[in-house]
Motif scaffolding. Structure first.
Motif, short mmCIF file in Angstrom:
data_model
loop_
_atom_site.label_atom_id
_atom_site.label_comp_id
_atom_site.label_asym_id
_atom_site.label_seq_id
_atom_site.Cartn_x
_atom_site.Cartn_y
_atom_site.Cartn_z
N ASN A 88 0.87 -1.13 -0.04
CA ASN A 88 -0.05 0.02 -0.02
C ASN A 88 0.83 1.14 0.05
O ASN A 88 2.12 1.06 0.48
N ASN A 89 0.43 2.48 -0.31
CA ASN A 89 1.06 3.76 -0.67
C ASN A 89 1.72 4.13 0.87
O ASN A 89 2.46 4.95 0.88
N ASP A 90 1.05 3.42 1.91
CA ASP A 90 1.67 4.10 3.29
C ASP A 90 2.72 2.95 3.78
O ASP A 90 3.24 3.00 5.02
N GLY A 91 3.01 2.02 2.84
CA GLY A 91 4.26 1.04 3.36
C GLY A 91 3.53 -0.16 3.90
O GLY A 91 4.22 -1.43 4.23
N SER A 92 2.12 -0.13 4.20
CA SER A 92 1.55 -1.54 4.88
C SER A 92 1.33 -2.61 3.89
O SER A 92 1.14 -2.29 2.47
N ASN A 93 1.12 -3.50 4.31
CA ASN A 93 0.46 -5.00 3.58
C ASN A 93 1.73 -5.14 2.40
O ASN A 93 1.35 -5.35 1.29
N GLN A 94 2.98 -5.39 2.80
CA GLN A 94 3.92 -5.56 1.71
C GLN A 94 3.94 -7.23 1.40
O GLN A 94 4.04 -7.80 2.43
N ARG A 95 3.74 -7.51 0.21
CA ARG A 95 3.84 -8.87 0.05
C ARG A 95 4.25 -8.94 -1.52
O ARG A 95 4.26 -8.20 -2.23
N PRO A 96 4.83 -10.45 -1.81
CA PRO A 96 5.18 -10.72 -3.01
C PRO A 96 4.10 -10.71 -4.10
O PRO A 96 2.99 -10.97 -3.84
N LEU A 97 4.35 -10.04 -5.38
CA LEU A 97 3.30 -9.76 -6.28
C LEU A 97 2.84 -11.27 -6.66
O LEU A 97 1.52 -11.41 -7.13
N PHE A 98 3.59 -12.01 -7.06
CA PHE A 98 3.21 -13.34 -7.48
C PHE A 98 2.41 -14.04 -6.74
O PHE A 98 2.98 -14.23 -5.51
N PRO A 99 1.17 -14.65 -6.82
CA PRO A 99 0.76 -15.36 -5.72
C PRO A 99 1.20 -16.47 -5.63
O PRO A 99 2.17 -17.22 -6.32
N GLY A 100 0.86 -17.13 -4.34
CA GLY A 100 1.69 -18.21 -3.94
C GLY A 100 2.08 -19.46 -4.83
O GLY A 100 3.18 -19.97 -5.01
N GLU A 101 0.74 -19.83 -5.46
CA GLU A 101 0.90 -21.14 -6.54
C GLU A 101 1.73 -20.59 -7.89
O GLU A 101 2.22 -21.69 -8.51
N LEU A 102 2.00 -19.31 -7.63
CA LEU A 102 3.01 -19.04 -8.93
C LEU A 102 4.20 -18.31 -8.46
O LEU A 102 4.96 -17.78 -9.30
N ALA A 103 4.57 -18.58 -7.40
CA ALA A 103 5.78 -17.98 -6.79
C ALA A 103 7.07 -18.15 -7.36
O ALA A 103 7.88 -17.44 -7.48
N ASP A 104 7.15 -19.24 -8.01
CA ASP A 104 8.23 -19.86 -8.64
C ASP A 104 8.23 -19.81 -10.32
O ASP A 104 9.21 -20.50 -10.90
#
Lengths: 187, 438
Positions: B406-422
């Motif tokens: 989020n633009n305040d730095g919250s909710n940092q997460r990988p963009l690829f969803p779990g099943e597509l992480a690799d």
């Protein structure tokens, strides 16, 4: 308003004539590139960049296109790499001493054309390192030209931080990767 | 706040679609003020299905894409109803919604014939007891996801008045086998694909303002030249091939110009160029490095970095090159500025020792906010077109990967969803988030 009109007619002209910037046999109206539409801005603060003297600068001609030239590693010539301090693009006295070897090689091989490859360590950003590598290569080129080598014989390229010599992530690797490297035109 | 629903919407898209209007109603007003302090409780029913491949669960797939989009938007919370047959019906009884804690309901029907899909999508409001919108899409299967994203954005628009981002994409470079190439992925991490085949070093891809093309720097011809290519990899042509750097292209938001870094005059400086590749002016003239330009949304200003005072720092100039002012006084190393599409803030990175972190500042340089910390290198922030999210790369888990926050730095997460992480084995650099393709 007048200025704006001029800019837009200029851009229209450029649009009509240009295929891409600096394309071979380009047909861009000379005024479009040489006369900035607006005066270049004054720097906001005093610059701390090393500046060559006016006489020295006069020797340094802009690079012509190296397109189509094939540069290869110099196998039988002593053109040693030179190294830079962290985040810096100025040449130290020690570096200048090393560059004297390359000046001698270039003087003894008057047909030799070289390319200076500017490189950086991995710690900065992609963008700034690209510019920093260019500044490093240009600093070396300027030194060679001021030492008497014809501008037309020295080309530059920046690889930023993209081609590290040493893939390590420590001070030793970083020091090796902050370098200018020479390659020679194969004919 | 009341929002008026327009009956005529001029949407041109690459698929055919038809608006299906609620019988009798000509104008629908829904009160969205009640959602200013809470999330909208939305229920998405598995779509009804007609066609051959029952095992593909098309109806469930449509619902899953919609739910994911609505979750990612941050405006909605899901009320799970799965295959509740009453709520799946296209003539659903809206009186029941309130008692289920549902503010809005989505249902519909998908018909699959050969390589074509036809999807009817409906959105109902519980409070006003009306069907707010219905759209029938006819599309090829290969743009199935994008079709659903279009309806997600329609839902978001109806309930927030904001243009959604579900149809946007992110391009970036990825390294494999020593080369770098341009890749792109949908904003939700699906639809990953390779765009360039340079077999060379490729850097800093940037979308055009219409999100249909990408400009990038390639060393293919022995010099870092600027090329432009269609999103599908076709139509590659040279944009700028001056001796030295041709890089860091950024298109103005009206698509009329691009700011680019050239070193043809002996020093890395910022120039303004037309999309045809004609240089119309030099923007900076210091003997130091001037680079990394990014336009303000109105195209009146450009933020950039310069090391004219020592280490690289943020500066802003009018886009005609006058009125240069330093933005942030910071003794560290600053780069990669990106002006938010809504105009209020500028994201950038600061390097301290071996860590790089993302910050934002207001446009006067008064209020800075640090968004990442204690997680290695966090680089190249790129704003979502609604200014609510920032994509970036981080090496916090080893290799350099794509993240979103989020633009305040919250909710940092990988963009690829779990099943597509690799799905991509290499390192990812320099993401650039597209505007919505119109």
């Amino acid at each position: 308003m007048k200025k704006r009109l001029w800019i837009s007619s200029l851009s229209l002209l450029a649009l009509l004539l240009a295929v891409s910037a600096c394309a071979p046999k380009k047909t861009v109206a000379p005024s479009a590139e040489n006369k900035p539409a607006v005066q270049n801005p004054q720097p906001a603060e005093e610059e701390t960049v090393p500046v060559e003297s006016a006489m020295e600068q006069a020797k340094i001609q802009p690079e012509t296109s190296a397109r189509g030239m094939n540069f290869v590693e110099a196998t039988n010539m002593d053109l040693p790499d030179v190294y830079f301090e962290f985040d810096k693009y100025n040449l130290t006295e020690e570096t200048k001493g090393v560059l004297a070897k390359s000046v001698a090689v270039l003087k003894n091989n008057p047909k030799l054309i070289i390319q200076v490859q500017g490189n950086c360590d991995e710690r900065g950003t992609v963008e700034y390192n690209l510019a920093l590598g260019q500044k490093r290569a240009t600093a070396v080129r300027n030194y060679l030209v001021i030492a008497g080598i014809d501008s037309a014989r020295v080309f530059t390229i920046s690889y930023g931080k993209e081609k590290p010599l040493d893939p390590g992530h420590d001070e030793t690797a970083w020091a090796k990767n902050r370098r200018a490297h020479f390659v020679v035109a194969a004919n | 706040m009341k929002m008026k629903i327009k009956l005529v919407s001029l949407i041109t898209m690459i698929w055919s679609l038809a608006m299906i209007w609620p019988a009798g109603a000509r104008d629908v007003n829904i009160d969205i003020s009640r959602f200013e302090s809470r999330k909208i409780n939305i229920a998405v029913a598995d779509f009804l299905y007609s066609g051959p491949d029952f095992e593909d669960n098309w109806g469930g797939q449509v619902a899953a894409i919609l739910k994911n989009d609505l979750n990612l938007s941050g405006y909605f919370s899901q009320v799970e109803i799965g295959d509740n047959q009453k709520l799946q019906k296209l003539n659903v009884d809206l009186k029941e919604l309130g008692s289920l804690g549902i503010d809005a309901l989505v249902n519909g029907k998908i018909t699959v014939t050969g390589d074509k899909v036809e999807i009817e999508c409906y959105l109902y409001d519980a409070d006003s007891q009306v069907r707010i919108v219905g759209i029938r899409y006819k599309a090829n299967k290969d743009i199935f996801r994008r079709t659903i994203h279009n309806f997600s954005d329609e839902i978001i628009y109806r309930y927030t008045g904001e243009k959604g981002i579900a149809e946007t994409k992110i391009c970036f470079t990825g390294d494999l086998k020593g080369d770098k190439e341009v890749y792109a992925v949908d904003y939700d991490g699906y639809g990953f694909h390779k765009i360039t085949n340079e077999n060379s070093l490729v850097l800093l891809p940037r979308w055009t303002a219409d999100a249909k093309k990408i400009a990038y720097t390639s060393y293919k011809a022995g010099n870092p030249d600027l090329y432009i290519v269609n999103e599908d990899g076709s139509g590659r042509r040279t944009l700028s091939s001056c001796q030295g750097l041709n890089s860091m292209a950024r298109f103005s938001n009206d698509g009329k110009y691009l700011a680019v870094v050239l070193s043809k005059d002996g020093n890395p400086d910022i120039y303004i160029m037309t999309p045809a590749g004609a240089v119309i002016r030099r923007l900076t003239g210091s003997r130091a490095i001037d680079s990394s330009p990014s336009w303000s949304p109105s195209n009146s200003d450009i933020v950039f970095i310069s090391d004219r005072s020592g280490a690289p720092q943020l500066y802003v100039t009018d886009s005609d090159g006058v009125n240069v002012r330093r933005l942030v006084y910071n003794n560290n190393y600053v780069d990669s500025p990106a002006w938010s599409p809504t105009g209020e803030r500028i994201a950038y990175v600061v390097r301290v020792k071996n860590e790089i972190n993302i910050y934002t500042t207001d446009v006067n340089g008064n209020f800075q906010q640090q968004l990442t910390s204690g997680s290695g290198r966090n680089e190249n922030p790129s704003w979502s077109p609604d200014g609510r999210f920032i994509a970036f790369v981080s090496n916090r888990n080893g290799k350099s990967q794509l993240y979103i926050m989020n633009n305040d730095g919250s909710n940092q997460r990988p963009l690829f969803p779990g099943e597509l992480a690799d799905q991509f084995k290499g390192n990812i650099s320099t993401p650039d988030w597209s505007l919505k393709q119109e």
